[in-house]
Motif scaffolding. Structure first.
Motif, PDB file in Angstrom:
ATOM      1  N   GLY A 161       2.220  19.669 -15.306  1.00  0.00           N
ATOM      2  CA  GLY A 161       1.156  20.661 -15.358  1.00  0.00           C
ATOM      3  C   GLY A 161       0.242  20.532 -16.555  1.00  0.00           C
ATOM      4  N   THR A 162       0.654  19.776 -17.558  1.00  0.00           N
ATOM      5  CA  THR A 162      -0.170  19.601 -18.758  1.00  0.00           C
ATOM      6  C   THR A 162      -1.047  18.352 -18.695  1.00  0.00           C
ATOM      7  OG1 THR A 162       1.462  18.277 -19.998  1.00  0.00           O
ATOM      8  CG2 THR A 162       1.661  20.687 -20.129  1.00  0.00           C
ATOM      9  N   LEU A 163      -0.927  17.547 -17.639  1.00  0.00           N
ATOM     10  CA  LEU A 163      -1.716  16.314 -17.551  1.00  0.00           C
ATOM     11  C   LEU A 163      -3.204  16.638 -17.500  1.00  0.00           C
ATOM     12  CD1 LEU A 163       0.373  14.295 -14.931  1.00  0.00           C
ATOM     13  CD2 LEU A 163       0.396  14.040 -17.424  1.00  0.00           C
ATOM     14  N   THR A 164      -3.984  15.929 -18.280  1.00  0.00           N
ATOM     15  CA  THR A 164      -5.429  16.147 -18.322  1.00  0.00           C
ATOM     16  C   THR A 164      -6.102  15.481 -17.124  1.00  0.00           C
ATOM     17  OG1 THR A 164      -5.839  14.132 -19.585  1.00  0.00           O
ATOM     18  CG2 THR A 164      -5.363  16.156 -20.843  1.00  0.00           C
ATOM     19  N   PRO A 165      -7.311  15.921 -16.765  1.00  0.00           N
ATOM     20  CA  PRO A 165      -8.026  15.255 -15.672  1.00  0.00           C
ATOM     21  C   PRO A 165      -8.173  13.752 -15.888  1.00  0.00           C
ATOM     22  CG  PRO A 165      -9.086  17.338 -16.172  1.00  0.00           C
ATOM     23  CD  PRO A 165      -8.033  17.131 -17.221  1.00  0.00           C
ATOM     24  N   ASP A 166      -8.455  13.332 -17.115  1.00  0.00           N
ATOM     25  CA  ASP A 166      -8.600  11.897 -17.388  1.00  0.00           C
ATOM     26  C   ASP A 166      -7.305  11.142 -17.092  1.00  0.00           C
ATOM     27  OD1 ASP A 166     -11.212  12.223 -18.129  1.00  0.00           O
ATOM     28  OD2 ASP A 166     -10.846  12.103 -20.299  1.00  0.00           O
ATOM     29  N   ARG A 167      -6.181  11.746 -17.424  1.00  0.00           N
ATOM     30  CA  ARG A 167      -4.884  11.103 -17.163  1.00  0.00           C
ATOM     31  C   ARG A 167      -4.642  11.000 -15.657  1.00  0.00           C
ATOM     32  NH1 ARG A 167       0.503  11.383 -19.303  1.00  0.00           N
ATOM     33  NH2 ARG A 167       1.686   9.779 -18.168  1.00  0.00           N
ATOM     34  N   VAL A 168      -4.984  12.038 -14.929  1.00  0.00           N
ATOM     35  CA  VAL A 168      -4.788  12.005 -13.479  1.00  0.00           C
ATOM     36  C   VAL A 168      -5.686  10.938 -12.846  1.00  0.00           C
ATOM     37  CG1 VAL A 168      -4.940  13.327 -11.339  1.00  0.00           C
ATOM     38  CG2 VAL A 168      -4.080  14.428 -13.417  1.00  0.00           C
ATOM     39  N   VAL A 169      -6.926  10.864 -13.277  1.00  0.00           N
ATOM     40  CA  VAL A 169      -7.833   9.826 -12.772  1.00  0.00           C
ATOM     41  C   VAL A 169      -7.251   8.443 -13.053  1.00  0.00           C
ATOM     42  CG1 VAL A 169     -10.093   8.744 -13.071  1.00  0.00           C
ATOM     43  CG2 VAL A 169      -9.924  11.228 -12.892  1.00  0.00           C
ATOM     44  N   ALA A 170      -6.736   8.243 -14.252  1.00  0.00           N
ATOM     45  CA  ALA A 170      -6.163   6.942 -14.615  1.00  0.00           C
ATOM     46  C   ALA A 170      -4.956   6.610 -13.739  1.00  0.00           C
ATOM     47  CB  ALA A 170      -5.770   6.945 -16.092  1.00  0.00           C
ATOM     48  N   MET A 171      -4.127   7.596 -13.446  1.00  0.00           N
ATOM     49  CA  MET A 171      -2.964   7.377 -12.585  1.00  0.00           C
ATOM     50  C   MET A 171      -3.397   6.958 -11.179  1.00  0.00           C
ATOM     51  SD  MET A 171      -0.573  10.592 -13.800  1.00  0.00           S
ATOM     52  CE  MET A 171       0.608  10.392 -12.480  1.00  0.00           C
ATOM     53  N   VAL A 172      -4.427   7.609 -10.673  1.00  0.00           N
ATOM     54  CA  VAL A 172      -4.908   7.290  -9.327  1.00  0.00           C
ATOM     55  C   VAL A 172      -5.517   5.890  -9.289  1.00  0.00           C
ATOM     56  CG1 VAL A 172      -6.648   7.923  -7.598  1.00  0.00           C
ATOM     57  CG2 VAL A 172      -5.188   9.682  -8.621  1.00  0.00           C
ATOM     58  N   LYS A 173      -6.309   5.546 -10.279  1.00  0.00           N
ATOM     59  CA  LYS A 173      -6.906   4.208 -10.327  1.00  0.00           C
ATOM     60  C   LYS A 173      -5.829   3.132 -10.442  1.00  0.00           C
ATOM     61  CE  LYS A 173     -10.657   3.568 -12.771  1.00  0.00           C
ATOM     62  NZ  LYS A 173     -11.621   3.617 -13.896  1.00  0.00           N
ATOM     63  N   ALA A 174      -4.810   3.395 -11.235  1.00  0.00           N
ATOM     64  CA  ALA A 174      -3.741   2.412 -11.409  1.00  0.00           C
ATOM     65  C   ALA A 174      -2.935   2.211 -10.137  1.00  0.00           C
ATOM     66  CB  ALA A 174      -2.817   2.853 -12.547  1.00  0.00           C
ATOM     67  N   ALA A 175      -2.859   3.242  -9.303  1.00  0.00           N
ATOM     68  CA  ALA A 175      -2.061   3.155  -8.078  1.00  0.00           C
ATOM     69  C   ALA A 175      -2.800   2.486  -6.939  1.00  0.00           C
ATOM     70  CB  ALA A 175      -1.635   4.561  -7.644  1.00  0.00           C
ATOM     71  N   ASP A 176      -4.105   2.337  -7.045  1.00  0.00           N
ATOM     72  CA  ASP A 176      -4.897   1.821  -5.934  1.00  0.00           C
ATOM     73  C   ASP A 176      -4.461   0.397  -5.554  1.00  0.00           C
ATOM     74  OD1 ASP A 176      -6.799   1.726  -3.960  1.00  0.00           O
ATOM     75  OD2 ASP A 176      -8.491   1.402  -5.309  1.00  0.00           O
ATOM     76  N   HIS A 177      -4.689   0.078  -4.290  1.00  0.00           N
ATOM     77  CA  HIS A 177      -4.333  -1.235  -3.752  1.00  0.00           C
ATOM     78  C   HIS A 177      -5.387  -1.615  -2.721  1.00  0.00           C
ATOM     79  CE1 HIS A 177      -2.161  -4.219  -1.329  1.00  0.00           C
ATOM     80  NE2 HIS A 177      -1.358  -4.381  -2.354  1.00  0.00           N
ATOM     81  N   PRO A 178      -5.774  -2.876  -2.641  1.00  0.00           N
ATOM     82  CA  PRO A 178      -6.822  -3.269  -1.685  1.00  0.00           C
ATOM     83  C   PRO A 178      -6.512  -2.904  -0.234  1.00  0.00           C
ATOM     84  CG  PRO A 178      -6.385  -5.056  -3.228  1.00  0.00           C
ATOM     85  CD  PRO A 178      -5.338  -4.013  -3.474  1.00  0.00           C
ATOM     86  N   ASP A 179      -5.227  -2.892   0.129  1.00  0.00           N
ATOM     87  CA  ASP A 179      -4.858  -2.594   1.510  1.00  0.00           C
ATOM     88  C   ASP A 179      -4.718  -1.104   1.796  1.00  0.00           C
ATOM     89  OD1 ASP A 179      -4.783  -5.299   2.072  1.00  0.00           O
ATOM     90  OD2 ASP A 179      -2.624  -5.469   1.673  1.00  0.00           O
ATOM     91  N   ALA A 180      -4.787  -0.290   0.757  1.00  0.00           N
ATOM     92  CA  ALA A 180      -4.614   1.157   0.941  1.00  0.00           C
ATOM     93  C   ALA A 180      -5.912   1.790   1.426  1.00  0.00           C
ATOM     94  CB  ALA A 180      -4.174   1.808  -0.362  1.00  0.00           C
ATOM     95  N   GLU A 181      -5.793   2.573   2.480  1.00  0.00           N
ATOM     96  CA  GLU A 181      -6.949   3.298   3.005  1.00  0.00           C
ATOM     97  C   GLU A 181      -7.173   4.610   2.264  1.00  0.00           C
ATOM     98  OE1 GLU A 181      -6.831   2.242   7.669  1.00  0.00           O
ATOM     99  OE2 GLU A 181      -5.031   3.210   6.871  1.00  0.00           O
ATOM    100  N   ALA A 182      -6.169   5.064   1.536  1.00  0.00           N
ATOM    101  CA  ALA A 182      -6.261   6.308   0.766  1.00  0.00           C
ATOM    102  C   ALA A 182      -5.199   6.293  -0.317  1.00  0.00           C
ATOM    103  CB  ALA A 182      -6.068   7.526   1.671  1.00  0.00           C
ATOM    104  N   ILE A 183      -5.392   7.143  -1.323  1.00  0.00           N
ATOM    105  CA  ILE A 183      -4.400   7.334  -2.387  1.00  0.00           C
ATOM    106  C   ILE A 183      -3.816   8.727  -2.240  1.00  0.00           C
ATOM    107  CG2 ILE A 183      -3.912   7.150  -4.860  1.00  0.00           C
ATOM    108  CD1 ILE A 183      -5.314   4.694  -3.693  1.00  0.00           C
ATOM    109  N   LEU A 184      -2.490   8.824  -2.280  1.00  0.00           N
ATOM    110  CA  LEU A 184      -1.811  10.111  -2.193  1.00  0.00           C
ATOM    111  C   LEU A 184      -1.247  10.487  -3.559  1.00  0.00           C
ATOM    112  CD1 LEU A 184      -2.188   9.416   0.775  1.00  0.00           C
ATOM    113  CD2 LEU A 184       0.181  10.112   1.201  1.00  0.00           C
ATOM    114  N   VAL A 185      -1.449  11.746  -3.941  1.00  0.00           N
ATOM    115  CA  VAL A 185      -1.011  12.262  -5.240  1.00  0.00           C
ATOM    116  C   VAL A 185      -0.059  13.428  -4.968  1.00  0.00           C
ATOM    117  CG1 VAL A 185      -1.757  13.051  -7.518  1.00  0.00           C
ATOM    118  CG2 VAL A 185      -3.285  11.623  -6.125  1.00  0.00           C
ATOM    119  N   PRO A 186       1.255  13.165  -4.899  1.00  0.00           N
ATOM    120  CA  PRO A 186       2.183  14.134  -4.315  1.00  0.00           C
ATOM    121  C   PRO A 186       2.898  15.054  -5.292  1.00  0.00           C
ATOM    122  CG  PRO A 186       3.292  12.049  -4.567  1.00  0.00           C
ATOM    123  CD  PRO A 186       1.903  11.849  -5.096  1.00  0.00           C
TER     124      PRO A 186
END
Length: 244
Positions: A161-186
């Motif tokens: 709950g303390t993660l900053t927006p910048d940290r969340v954006v970085a996590m999503v970018k790091a998880a991306d993959h060319p074959d992924a049609e979407a990123i899930l943040v669960p």
């Protein structure tokens, strides 16, 4: 006005929902009832305790006064650790207690992917690897292929709950993959409802977050989902309506 009641475990990002309600200026009501928590830990035994029927029943009883049209168990890990059948049983118990349709965040992720026609995803998980693998199996059981996963080993919802927006954006970018049609943040413990559009802009594809799909599924239980601004592709004008 539609009222989607939310059963939310503990205190971490529960303020995401009233903040969204305020931004939508009365379009949706999102009353939150905090369910009891034993140990705040992203550990399978603790999560099975977190999502047990007695805790949900107590929360449902408290939520009754809000007269919801639908109810969501707003917890991903506390639903997916039970597997698909167990998650459906959780929702059925809440629905029977309140006499309205109910679901959970884990189920919502699968249904949201189906609504968007998404079959291959990447996961940006805050959880430890072993817990995140339960989510992978849950998605796979729903016909969604996980092509990559980033797990960040965060043990408590309070820390998430303390993660900053910048940290969340970085996590999503790091998880991306060319074959992924979407990123899930669960993780409903993560503040995301104000930054869904930012997350999608960062990766150039749909991003589904726990709090976002929770609201979407709650509305979908009642009828056609309205267009709501600032909540990404899932709430766009082209994806309204009931899931198949």
């Amino acid at each position: 006005m539609v009222t989607v009641g939310l059963l939310y475990p503990g205190h971490s990002a529960e303020d995401d929902y009233p903040a969204l309600e305020a931004r939508l200026d009365g379009a949706v009501k999102l009353p939150v009832v905090i369910t009891s928590v034993g140990e705040d830990a992203h550990r399978v035994d603790a999560l099975l305790d977190l999502g047990r029927a007695e805790r949900l029943a107590e929360g449902a009883s408290e939520l009754a006064s809000a007269r919801p049209d639908a109810v969501m168990w707003a917890c991903t890990s506390g639903s997916f650790v039970f597997g698909p059948d167990g998650a459906r049983n959780q929702a059925s118990g809440v629905a029977q207690a309140l006499g309205v349709p109910a679901s959970s965040t884990s189920i919502a992720f699968v249904d949201a992917c189906n609504r968007l026609g998404i079959r291959r995803v990447a996961i940006a998980a805050s959880y430890p690897e072993d817990v995140a693998q339960h989510f992978v199996r849950f998605l796979t059981g729903g016909g969604v292929e996980v092509v990559s996963m980033g797990s960040h080993g965060i043990i408590t919802a309070a820390e998430v709950g303390t993660l900053t927006p910048d940290r969340v954006v970085a996590m999503v970018k790091a998880a991306d993959h060319p074959d992924a049609e979407a990123i899930l943040v669960p993780d409903t413990a993560m503040h995301t409802l104000e930054i869904v559009d930012d997350l999608e802009a960062a990766v150039g594809k749909p991003v589904l977050t726990a709090n976002q799909v929770t609201v979407w599924k709650g509305l979908e239980l009642v009828g056609p989902v309205p267009y709501l601004p600032g909540l990404g592709t899932l709430f766009s004008r082209n994806t309204r309506g009931k899931s198949e």
